[in-house]
Write a protein that holds these residues in place. Structure first.
Motif, mmCIF file in Angstrom:
data_model
loop_
_atom_site.group_PDB
_atom_site.id
_atom_site.type_symbol
_atom_site.label_atom_id
_atom_site.label_comp_id
_atom_site.label_asym_id
_atom_site.label_seq_id
_atom_site.Cartn_x
_atom_site.Cartn_y
_atom_site.Cartn_z
ATOM 1 N N ALA A 140 0.831 -1.209 0.000
ATOM 2 C CA ALA A 140 0.000 0.000 0.000
ATOM 3 C C ALA A 140 0.867 1.261 0.000
ATOM 4 N N ASP A 141 1.922 1.260 0.820
ATOM 5 C CA ASP A 141 2.808 2.418 0.891
ATOM 6 C C ASP A 141 3.558 2.641 -0.420
ATOM 7 N N PHE A 142 4.045 1.568 -1.005
ATOM 8 C CA PHE A 142 4.793 1.700 -2.257
ATOM 9 C C PHE A 142 3.890 2.178 -3.393
ATOM 10 N N ASN A 143 2.678 1.668 -3.450
ATOM 11 C CA ASN A 143 1.757 2.118 -4.504
ATOM 12 C C ASN A 143 1.463 3.612 -4.370
ATOM 13 N N ARG A 144 1.267 4.044 -3.147
ATOM 14 C CA ARG A 144 0.939 5.455 -2.912
ATOM 15 C C ARG A 144 2.143 6.361 -3.208
ATOM 16 N N ALA A 145 3.301 6.009 -2.649
ATOM 17 C CA ALA A 145 4.495 6.827 -2.869
ATOM 18 C C ALA A 145 4.976 6.727 -4.311
ATOM 19 N N GLY A 146 4.850 5.544 -4.879
ATOM 20 C CA GLY A 146 5.278 5.351 -6.263
ATOM 21 C C GLY A 146 4.495 6.207 -7.237
ATOM 22 N N LYS A 147 3.226 6.437 -6.929
ATOM 23 C CA LYS A 147 2.401 7.295 -7.786
ATOM 24 C C LYS A 147 2.938 8.724 -7.785
ATOM 25 N N ARG A 179 2.722 -9.131 -7.258
ATOM 26 C CA ARG A 179 1.359 -9.203 -7.817
ATOM 27 C C ARG A 179 0.491 -8.026 -7.391
ATOM 28 N N ASN A 180 0.754 -7.454 -6.242
ATOM 29 C CA ASN A 180 -0.143 -6.438 -5.697
ATOM 30 C C ASN A 180 0.381 -5.011 -5.769
ATOM 31 N N THR A 181 1.607 -4.827 -6.219
ATOM 32 C CA THR A 181 2.072 -3.473 -6.496
ATOM 33 C C THR A 181 1.729 -3.131 -7.938
ATOM 34 N N ASP A 182 1.423 -1.871 -8.175
ATOM 35 C CA ASP A 182 1.025 -1.417 -9.499
ATOM 36 C C ASP A 182 2.269 -1.252 -10.371
ATOM 37 N N PRO A 183 2.353 -1.975 -11.493
ATOM 38 C CA PRO A 183 3.536 -1.866 -12.360
ATOM 39 C C PRO A 183 3.785 -0.450 -12.869
ATOM 40 N N LYS A 184 2.766 0.377 -12.881
ATOM 41 C CA LYS A 184 2.959 1.765 -13.329
ATOM 42 C C LYS A 184 3.764 2.556 -12.310
ATOM 43 N N TYR A 185 3.715 2.136 -11.046
ATOM 44 C CA TYR A 185 4.317 2.920 -9.976
ATOM 45 C C TYR A 185 5.470 2.236 -9.237
ATOM 46 N N VAL A 186 5.562 0.926 -9.327
ATOM 47 C CA VAL A 186 6.547 0.186 -8.527
ATOM 48 C C VAL A 186 7.289 -0.827 -9.391
ATOM 49 N N SER A 187 8.613 -0.767 -9.339
ATOM 50 C CA SER A 187 9.467 -1.762 -9.992
ATOM 51 C C SER A 187 10.429 -2.327 -8.945
ATOM 52 N N PHE A 188 11.404 -3.104 -9.393
ATOM 53 C CA PHE A 188 12.263 -3.803 -8.434
ATOM 54 C C PHE A 188 13.729 -3.787 -8.844
ATOM 55 N N THR A 189 14.575 -3.772 -7.829
ATOM 56 C CA THR A 189 16.019 -3.946 -7.985
ATOM 57 C C THR A 189 16.360 -5.378 -7.588
ATOM 58 N N MET A 190 17.015 -6.092 -8.477
ATOM 59 C CA MET A 190 17.459 -7.442 -8.157
ATOM 60 C C MET A 190 18.812 -7.378 -7.449
ATOM 61 N N ASP A 191 18.812 -7.578 -6.143
ATOM 62 C CA ASP A 191 20.060 -7.790 -5.432
ATOM 63 C C ASP A 191 20.287 -9.295 -5.447
ATOM 64 N N LEU A 207 13.458 -14.064 -14.607
ATOM 65 C CA LEU A 207 12.639 -14.525 -15.726
ATOM 66 C C LEU A 207 11.171 -14.703 -15.338
ATOM 67 N N LYS A 208 10.925 -14.942 -14.054
ATOM 68 C CA LYS A 208 9.547 -15.111 -13.594
ATOM 69 C C LYS A 208 8.757 -13.821 -13.724
ATOM 70 N N TYR A 209 9.432 -12.680 -13.512
ATOM 71 C CA TYR A 209 8.774 -11.371 -13.609
ATOM 72 C C TYR A 209 9.557 -10.481 -14.575
ATOM 73 N N PRO A 210 9.540 -10.818 -15.859
ATOM 74 C CA PRO A 210 10.434 -10.164 -16.821
ATOM 75 C C PRO A 210 10.201 -8.677 -17.021
ATOM 76 N N ASN A 211 9.026 -8.191 -16.646
ATOM 77 C CA ASN A 211 8.724 -6.778 -16.897
ATOM 78 C C ASN A 211 8.786 -5.897 -15.650
ATOM 79 N N ARG A 212 9.315 -6.440 -14.549
ATOM 80 C CA ARG A 212 9.257 -5.684 -13.295
ATOM 81 C C ARG A 212 10.632 -5.235 -12.780
#
Length: 288
Positions: A140-147, A179-191, A207-212
């Protein structure tokens, strides 16, 4: 910075690079120059920002992932120091509370530094016990701040740290977060180290989440060390790439396939003067 250890590390790197390159044929697996996570030099920056930047620049590195405090400098002052060296800061770190409580200010600093990404590397939770409720709140926090960040032309990245790899339903808490973060607002860093430390195969997770995924931390874990869900490990267990447990070539191939945009070396060990040049040489030695 002591010159002798640095020269020794560079000499080691050259020797390794020569030996590895002569033993392999084919096109480079990792042809680009990696960036550097400023956290790697966290003990050096307080002693002299400009001298530390010069040390990093001397390694041929032009991209720096900086912390949100800008090494205690005003953001515009740090930006000038980077510009003078032909360096950029595509990613800026920020604390969870900072991003949640004042994303507009985080965006202001990131934009001054010329960043495209704001990275959060830790979600507050009770020690050794990251729960579904923690993940739910973070979503919820990431979706809000990410927007807010997206409205400022920035992308919020959450950096994998291992504890979110705990089992949940048919997958993990990380799966729930993706699954629950909005791809428009939240992405990921692979450490890659922390994903592995949490029991995951970093290549398969990419490869499981190729667009994130947008950025990656390049690091390796000492052989024989066992992971867990704490997101914590003695820094002595960080080793140069290719000297640890991770299948670095497979991870880099997956990262290339999913379109990782920026790679940053992050070495948390006390041996960065010798290990970073070895990591650089190893990356250059890899062939397709």
């Amino acid at each position: 910075m002591k010159k002798l250890p640095l020269l020794f590390g560079m000499l080691c790197a050259l020797l390794i690079s020569h030996g590895s390159a002569s033993a392999q044929k084919g096109s480079p697996l990792f042809p680009q120059a990696p960036g550097m996570a400023a956290y790697t030099y966290r003990y050096s920056f307080p002693k002299g920002v400009e001298a530390t930047l010069d040390t990093i620049q001397a390694l041929g590195i032009t991209e720096l992932e900086v912390g949100g405090n800008a090494f205690g400098l005003a953001p515009d002052s740090l930006r000038k120091l980077l510009d003078m060296r032909g360096m950029t800061a595509p990613s800026v770190g920020a604390g969870y509370e900072q991003v949640v409580e004042n994303p507009q200010e985080v965006a202001r600093v990131a934009k001054i530094l010329g960043a495209n990404y704001v990275q959060v590397a830790w979600i507050p939770h009770e020690k050794d016990n990251f729960t579904f409720e923690d993940a739910q709140k973070a979503v919820a926090d990431f979706n809000r701040a990410g927007k807010v960040l997206r409205e400022n032309g920035l992308t919020l990245n959450y950096h994998t740290h291992g504890y979110e790899m705990k089992p949940y339903q048919s997958g993990t808490l990380f799966d729930y977060m993706v699954r629950n973060t909005d791809p428009k607002y939240v992405s990921f860093t692979m450490d890659m180290l922390w994903a592995y430390h949490g029991g995951q195969d970093p290549a398969k997770l990419l490869l499981k989440y190729p667009n994130r995924w947008t950025t990656m931390h390049l690091k390796d874990m000492k052989k024989g060390v066992k992971g867990d869900f704490t997101g914590l490990m003695p820094v002595e267990n960080d080793v140069a790439l290719g000297q640890g447990q991770l299948d670095v070539p497979a991870i880099l191939k997956a990262a290339k396939k999913v379109g990782i945009k920026h790679y940053f070396i992050e070495d948390e060990s006390p041996r960065v003067i010798t290990q970073v040049p070895i990591t650089l040489a190893y990356l250059k030695s890899l062939k397709e």
